[in-house]
Design a protein around this motif. Structure first.
Motif, PDB file in Angstrom:
ATOM      1  N   SER A  72       0.826  -1.206   0.000  1.00  0.00           N
ATOM      2  CA  SER A  72       0.000   0.000   0.000  1.00  0.00           C
ATOM      3  C   SER A  72       0.859   1.254   0.000  1.00  0.00           C
ATOM      4  CB  SER A  72      -0.907   0.016   1.231  1.00  0.00           C
ATOM      5  OG  SER A  72      -1.637   1.232   1.280  1.00  0.00           O
ATOM      6  N   MET A  73       0.536   2.152  -0.908  1.00  0.00           N
ATOM      7  CA  MET A  73       1.162   3.465  -0.963  1.00  0.00           C
ATOM      8  C   MET A  73       0.181   4.527  -0.476  1.00  0.00           C
ATOM      9  SD  MET A  73       3.226   3.283  -4.587  1.00  0.00           S
ATOM     10  CE  MET A  73       4.316   1.921  -4.961  1.00  0.00           C
ATOM     11  N   ASP A  74      -0.573   4.189   0.548  1.00  0.00           N
ATOM     12  CA  ASP A  74      -1.586   5.122   1.032  1.00  0.00           C
ATOM     13  C   ASP A  74      -0.991   6.361   1.692  1.00  0.00           C
ATOM     14  OD1 ASP A  74      -0.586   3.893   3.277  1.00  0.00           O
ATOM     15  OD2 ASP A  74      -2.529   3.236   4.061  1.00  0.00           O
ATOM     16  N   TYR A  75       0.300   6.376   1.896  1.00  0.00           N
ATOM     17  CA  TYR A  75       0.982   7.526   2.486  1.00  0.00           C
ATOM     18  C   TYR A  75       1.340   8.581   1.439  1.00  0.00           C
ATOM     19  CZ  TYR A  75       4.748   4.575   0.680  1.00  0.00           C
ATOM     20  OH  TYR A  75       5.526   3.783  -0.120  1.00  0.00           O
ATOM     21  N   LEU A  76       1.290   8.239   0.166  1.00  0.00           N
ATOM     22  CA  LEU A  76       1.771   9.107  -0.904  1.00  0.00           C
ATOM     23  C   LEU A  76       0.631  10.003  -1.386  1.00  0.00           C
ATOM     24  CD1 LEU A  76       4.361   9.635  -2.546  1.00  0.00           C
ATOM     25  CD2 LEU A  76       3.561   7.942  -4.203  1.00  0.00           C
ATOM     26  N   TYR A  77       0.672  11.283  -0.981  1.00  0.00           N
ATOM     27  CA  TYR A  77      -0.409  12.211  -1.286  1.00  0.00           C
ATOM     28  C   TYR A  77      -0.179  13.022  -2.563  1.00  0.00           C
ATOM     29  CZ  TYR A  77      -1.842  11.283   3.527  1.00  0.00           C
ATOM     30  OH  TYR A  77      -2.223  10.665   4.678  1.00  0.00           O
ATOM     31  N   ALA A  78       1.041  13.033  -3.034  1.00  0.00           N
ATOM     32  CA  ALA A  78       1.345  13.764  -4.270  1.00  0.00           C
ATOM     33  C   ALA A  78       2.252  12.901  -5.117  1.00  0.00           C
ATOM     34  CB  ALA A  78       2.011  15.103  -3.964  1.00  0.00           C
ATOM     35  N   ALA A  79       1.794  12.563  -6.305  1.00  0.00           N
ATOM     36  CA  ALA A  79       2.569  11.731  -7.219  1.00  0.00           C
ATOM     37  C   ALA A  79       2.336  12.227  -8.632  1.00  0.00           C
ATOM     38  CB  ALA A  79       2.160  10.270  -7.099  1.00  0.00           C
ATOM     39  N   GLY A  80       3.340  12.826  -9.198  1.00  0.00           N
ATOM     40  CA  GLY A  80       3.205  13.348 -10.547  1.00  0.00           C
ATOM     41  C   GLY A  80       4.545  13.364 -11.228  1.00  0.00           C
ATOM     42  N   VAL A  81       4.541  13.660 -12.503  1.00  0.00           N
ATOM     43  CA  VAL A  81       5.778  13.660 -13.282  1.00  0.00           C
ATOM     44  C   VAL A  81       5.938  14.967 -14.027  1.00  0.00           C
ATOM     45  CG1 VAL A  81       5.830  11.164 -13.572  1.00  0.00           C
ATOM     46  CG2 VAL A  81       4.648  12.564 -15.263  1.00  0.00           C
ATOM     47  N   GLY A  82       7.193  15.278 -14.280  1.00  0.00           N
ATOM     48  CA  GLY A  82       7.555  16.407 -15.132  1.00  0.00           C
ATOM     49  C   GLY A  82       8.676  15.934 -16.042  1.00  0.00           C
ATOM     50  N   ALA A  83       9.578  16.834 -16.377  1.00  0.00           N
ATOM     51  CA  ALA A  83      10.781  16.547 -17.169  1.00  0.00           C
ATOM     52  C   ALA A  83      10.486  16.371 -18.657  1.00  0.00           C
ATOM     53  CB  ALA A  83      11.544  15.325 -16.639  1.00  0.00           C
ATOM     54  N   GLU A  84       9.514  15.534 -19.015  1.00  0.00           N
ATOM     55  CA  GLU A  84       9.149  15.361 -20.416  1.00  0.00           C
ATOM     56  C   GLU A  84       7.714  14.864 -20.487  1.00  0.00           C
ATOM     57  OE1 GLU A  84      11.290  12.370 -22.529  1.00  0.00           O
ATOM     58  OE2 GLU A  84      11.102  10.870 -20.954  1.00  0.00           O
ATOM     59  N   PRO A  85       7.030  15.130 -21.613  1.00  0.00           N
ATOM     60  CA  PRO A  85       5.652  14.668 -21.745  1.00  0.00           C
ATOM     61  C   PRO A  85       5.573  13.143 -21.779  1.00  0.00           C
ATOM     62  CG  PRO A  85       6.167  16.353 -23.387  1.00  0.00           C
ATOM     63  CD  PRO A  85       7.458  15.936 -22.771  1.00  0.00           C
ATOM     64  N   LEU A  86       4.452  12.605 -21.336  1.00  0.00           N
ATOM     65  CA  LEU A  86       4.184  11.176 -21.414  1.00  0.00           C
ATOM     66  C   LEU A  86       3.102  10.930 -22.456  1.00  0.00           C
ATOM     67  CD1 LEU A  86       3.985  10.174 -17.633  1.00  0.00           C
ATOM     68  CD2 LEU A  86       5.963  10.069 -19.139  1.00  0.00           C
ATOM     69  N   ASN A  87       3.222   9.810 -23.178  1.00  0.00           N
ATOM     70  CA  ASN A  87       2.129   9.469 -24.083  1.00  0.00           C
ATOM     71  C   ASN A  87       0.989   8.845 -23.293  1.00  0.00           C
ATOM     72  OD1 ASN A  87       2.450   6.518 -23.963  1.00  0.00           O
ATOM     73  ND2 ASN A  87       4.300   6.809 -25.214  1.00  0.00           N
ATOM     74  N   ILE A  88      -0.142   8.662 -23.930  1.00  0.00           N
ATOM     75  CA  ILE A  88      -1.352   8.269 -23.213  1.00  0.00           C
ATOM     76  C   ILE A  88      -1.227   6.873 -22.595  1.00  0.00           C
ATOM     77  CG2 ILE A  88      -2.935   9.786 -24.422  1.00  0.00           C
ATOM     78  CD1 ILE A  88      -3.588   7.537 -26.344  1.00  0.00           C
ATOM     79  N   LYS A  89      -0.442   6.002 -23.192  1.00  0.00           N
ATOM     80  CA  LYS A  89      -0.259   4.671 -22.610  1.00  0.00           C
ATOM     81  C   LYS A  89       0.592   4.743 -21.348  1.00  0.00           C
ATOM     82  CE  LYS A  89       1.016  -0.101 -23.698  1.00  0.00           C
ATOM     83  NZ  LYS A  89       1.489  -1.039 -24.740  1.00  0.00           N
ATOM     84  N   GLN A  90       1.646   5.568 -21.382  1.00  0.00           N
ATOM     85  CA  GLN A  90       2.473   5.734 -20.187  1.00  0.00           C
ATOM     86  C   GLN A  90       1.643   6.279 -19.026  1.00  0.00           C
ATOM     87  OE1 GLN A  90       5.470   8.201 -22.362  1.00  0.00           O
ATOM     88  NE2 GLN A  90       6.987   6.955 -21.269  1.00  0.00           N
ATOM     89  N   ILE A  91       0.789   7.234 -19.316  1.00  0.00           N
ATOM     90  CA  ILE A  91      -0.061   7.816 -18.272  1.00  0.00           C
ATOM     91  C   ILE A  91      -1.036   6.772 -17.729  1.00  0.00           C
ATOM     92  CG2 ILE A  91      -1.917   9.482 -17.826  1.00  0.00           C
ATOM     93  CD1 ILE A  91      -0.483  11.377 -19.787  1.00  0.00           C
ATOM     94  N   GLU A  92      -1.663   6.030 -18.614  1.00  0.00           N
ATOM     95  CA  GLU A  92      -2.630   5.024 -18.172  1.00  0.00           C
ATOM     96  C   GLU A  92      -1.959   3.956 -17.312  1.00  0.00           C
ATOM     97  OE1 GLU A  92      -4.814   1.632 -20.580  1.00  0.00           O
ATOM     98  OE2 GLU A  92      -5.898   3.539 -20.833  1.00  0.00           O
ATOM     99  N   ARG A  93      -0.773   3.520 -17.694  1.00  0.00           N
ATOM    100  CA  ARG A  93      -0.056   2.497 -16.922  1.00  0.00           C
ATOM    101  C   ARG A  93       0.320   3.027 -15.540  1.00  0.00           C
ATOM    102  NH1 ARG A  93       4.845   1.509 -19.115  1.00  0.00           N
ATOM    103  NH2 ARG A  93       5.106  -0.371 -17.851  1.00  0.00           N
ATOM    104  N   ALA A  94       0.782   4.278 -15.484  1.00  0.00           N
ATOM    105  CA  ALA A  94       1.161   4.865 -14.197  1.00  0.00           C
ATOM    106  C   ALA A  94      -0.052   5.013 -13.284  1.00  0.00           C
ATOM    107  CB  ALA A  94       1.835   6.216 -14.413  1.00  0.00           C
ATOM    108  N   GLU A  95      -1.163   5.473 -13.850  1.00  0.00           N
ATOM    109  CA  GLU A  95      -2.387   5.624 -13.056  1.00  0.00           C
ATOM    110  C   GLU A  95      -2.850   4.273 -12.509  1.00  0.00           C
ATOM    111  OE1 GLU A  95      -4.627   9.499 -15.010  1.00  0.00           O
ATOM    112  OE2 GLU A  95      -4.874   7.539 -15.964  1.00  0.00           O
ATOM    113  N   ALA A  96      -2.793   3.247 -13.336  1.00  0.00           N
ATOM    114  CA  ALA A  96      -3.229   1.919 -12.913  1.00  0.00           C
ATOM    115  C   ALA A  96      -2.314   1.373 -11.818  1.00  0.00           C
ATOM    116  CB  ALA A  96      -3.249   0.973 -14.111  1.00  0.00           C
TER     117      ALA A  96
END
Length: 577
Positions: free
Chosen positions: A330-354
């Protein structure tokens, strides 16, 4: 909306993102003061810990006391107002100490983390006889610096200087050991960090320069992931222009957050401004963990259990592929999780969200947009809007973003693709090259100074920014080659695990470009079938001239390694024009 509440069709006037911000913040004023004063004003209790570093905690009193001692020691070494101080340090507490010390005496840090040749140039440009570096700097590097620059002495800092070594896990000490050269820098003129600080104890001369928030304070280099690295110059005022726009949101909770910062070097503007100074400005506890191998990020996440962690694409990939994170962890402690540095394609975003959802992370996966020249942070997450078509969030509250027709100062309407530009707090003072500065920072007819980013995308009527490409590469015969547009078209191709495009110069048509696809297949997939499906999804001008199978995505400076791959292509494809 503009003050009359009318929609003009121009983002710079309408500022449609303002509807997402509470009215109490819409007139946010950026303070004009020193960095030290700002940190003191935002943290009244200077006795509390502000930085955790491998088993030890430093309070504000510790930092301010060391900064004063370091300022006097810098003066004892001959540094004065207007000087540049080269530092090749990782994200250790002493980086913050030296930054505050440099401000005290009116000098500026030049931070570098690059190749040997780039390091030589940084020292030359500083005109400084003294360098600050870690104890794992090699004698060969030292000899090169002395032979090709004005360098006379090095202040060496051990990675263990502020740590409790007995509390460091084996994989951290092993990584530090791996950095040690057979023969470290050893000239008799060199000083240890403690010897450096001791110089300040006996210094009795003047050491505090008049306060000037607009004076150069922090000089860093662009990452070089998309082209030649350039030195970017920031002042306390320009850094605070970004930090103060982030502080109200990171400080708004009723408990103290912990922020984890791992291996990204402070020579990146984003690291020093948004990943180090912003968290501590907000009264949160910053966990500095710079000596962690990228493949051990999973261990550090599970060890520290931070509330916030500035992820980048490579980091989230490491976590998703880790065999050491249990399926039911469980990562229930992680209240902020996001990325920068370079854009992600829609598959990368979907995989990260899942992935985050599967591990019970309460954070809304987010993306952001910015660049070194604008103080790093341009946008904040916009949770009410989907991460589609390369959405980079919404402009920060005192920031204005707009798209302009290529090579002009003519603003475009919503949905029209042009060069993304920024005005507002956080703009750099300039590069170390006046000609490049004049190209990047332009005074527009509205009287505002605008940063021309070289990125292309559009502003949506809902107030979000969409970043489609670095530069405007075109194919001979017509058609733009925007990497994210192309990757999104093929992202869910059956049999393709991952893939990305590299845009390289067309050897037969000067000024034009060609797309090359690097493809990772799913196990058992048929290459010919996958390629056929990919080509069916792409427009004629987007068709790759070459498809290369690879086992995994490669990175340079923690971004997809398009730069070196483009150089490899250019080296093996002969130019015929």
């Amino acid at each position: 909306m503009n003050k009359q509440g009318k929609v003009t069709g121009k983002a710079s006037i309408d500022r449609p993102w303002m509807k997402y911000y509470p009215e109490s913040l819409q007139q946010l004023q950026i303070p004009h003061c020193s960095l030290t004063d700002y940190l003191r004003q935002n943290n009244a209790d200077t006795s509390i810990p502000v930085i955790h570093y491998y088993g030890r905690e430093l309070t504000w009193n510790d930092l301010f006391r060391q900064a004063d001692a370091a300022a006097k020691a810098l003066c004892a070494l001959g540094f004065k107002e207007g000087d540049r101080i080269p530092t090749f340090l990782q994200a250790v507490p002493e980086h913050v100490v030296l930054l505050l010390a440099a401000e005290k005496i009116g000098a500026a840090l030049i931070c570098r983390d690059g190749t040997l040749e780039e390091s030589v140039v940084a020292i030359q440009n500083s005109k400084s006889p003294v360098l600050f570096a870690h104890t794992y700097l090699s004698k060969a590097e030292e000899d090169r610096f002395r032979a090709e620059t004005q360098l006379e002495r090095i202040v060496t800092l051990s990675p263990y200087a502020s740590a409790d070594r007995s509390k460091m896990p084996e994989h951290i000490t092993a990584y530090i050991d791996s950095l040690q050269p057979a023969e470290p820098a050893c000239a008799p003129e060199n000083l240890t960090w403690d010897q450096f600080l001791a110089l300040g104890e006996g210094y009795t001369g003047p050491w505090e320069a008049p306060a000037d928030p607009d004076r150069p304070l922090f000089c860093a280099y662009t990452s070089g992931s998309t082209g030649p690295s350039k030195q970017v110059i920031h002042s306390a005022a320009s850094m605070l222009g970004v930090i103060h726009q982030m502080t109200p949101f990171t400080a708004s909770l009723d408990f103290r957050l912990t922020w984890l910062h791992t291996i990204l070097p402070p020579s990146l503007v984003a690291v020093t401004v948004t990943m180090i100074l912003s968290p501590i400005s907000s009264g949160n506890l910053l966990i500095l963990d710079p000596f962690c191998d990228v493949q051990d990020l999973d261990l550090e996440l599970m060890r520290y259990r931070p509330n916030c962690w500035a992820l980048i694409p490579e980091f989230i990939e490491v976590l998703m592929r880790s065999p050491r994170i249990p399926a039911d962890y469980s990562m229930d402690y992680l209240y902020a999780a996001g990325v920068g540095a370079e854009p992600l394609n829609i598959k990368q975003i979907e995989r990260a969200e899942a992935f985050l959802k599967a591990h019970h992370c309460p954070a809304h996966f987010s993306v952001s947009y910015g660049m070194s020249e604008g103080g790093s942070g341009f946008t904040l997450p916009c949770p009410t809007q989907p991460l589609t078509d390369c959405c980079g969030g919404m402009p920060m509250i005192a920031t204005t973003l707009a798209a302009f027709a290529k090579g002009t100062q003519q603003e475009l309407g919503y949905g029209e693709v042009g060069e993304l530009c920024k005005t507002g707090p956080g703009l750099m003072l300039g590069y170390d090259d006046p000609e490049s500065t004049a190209q990047a920072l332009q005074r527009h007819p509205d009287g505002q100074l605008w940063l021309h980013t070289g990125d292309y995308g559009y502003m949506a009527e809902n107030g979000t920014v969409h970043v489609l490409s670095r530069g405007f590469p075109e194919r001979f015969g017509g058609g733009r080659l925007f990497v994210m547009e192309m990757e999104n078209r093929i992202a869910f191709t059956p049999g393709m695990d991952d893939g990305f495009f590299v845009i390289a110069p067309d050897p037969e048509h000067e000024g034009y470009f060609l797309p090359y696809l690097y493809l990772i297949l799913e196990q058992g997939a048929d290459q010919a079938e996958v390629e056929q499906a990919i080509r069916s999804a792409l427009e004629p001008h987007q068709q790759p001239v070459e498809v290369t199978l690879i086992k995994e995505r490669s990175y340079f400076h923690f971004k997809t390694n398009r730069r070196e791959l483009a150089a490899e292509i250019a080296a093996r494809v002969p130019v015929t024009v």
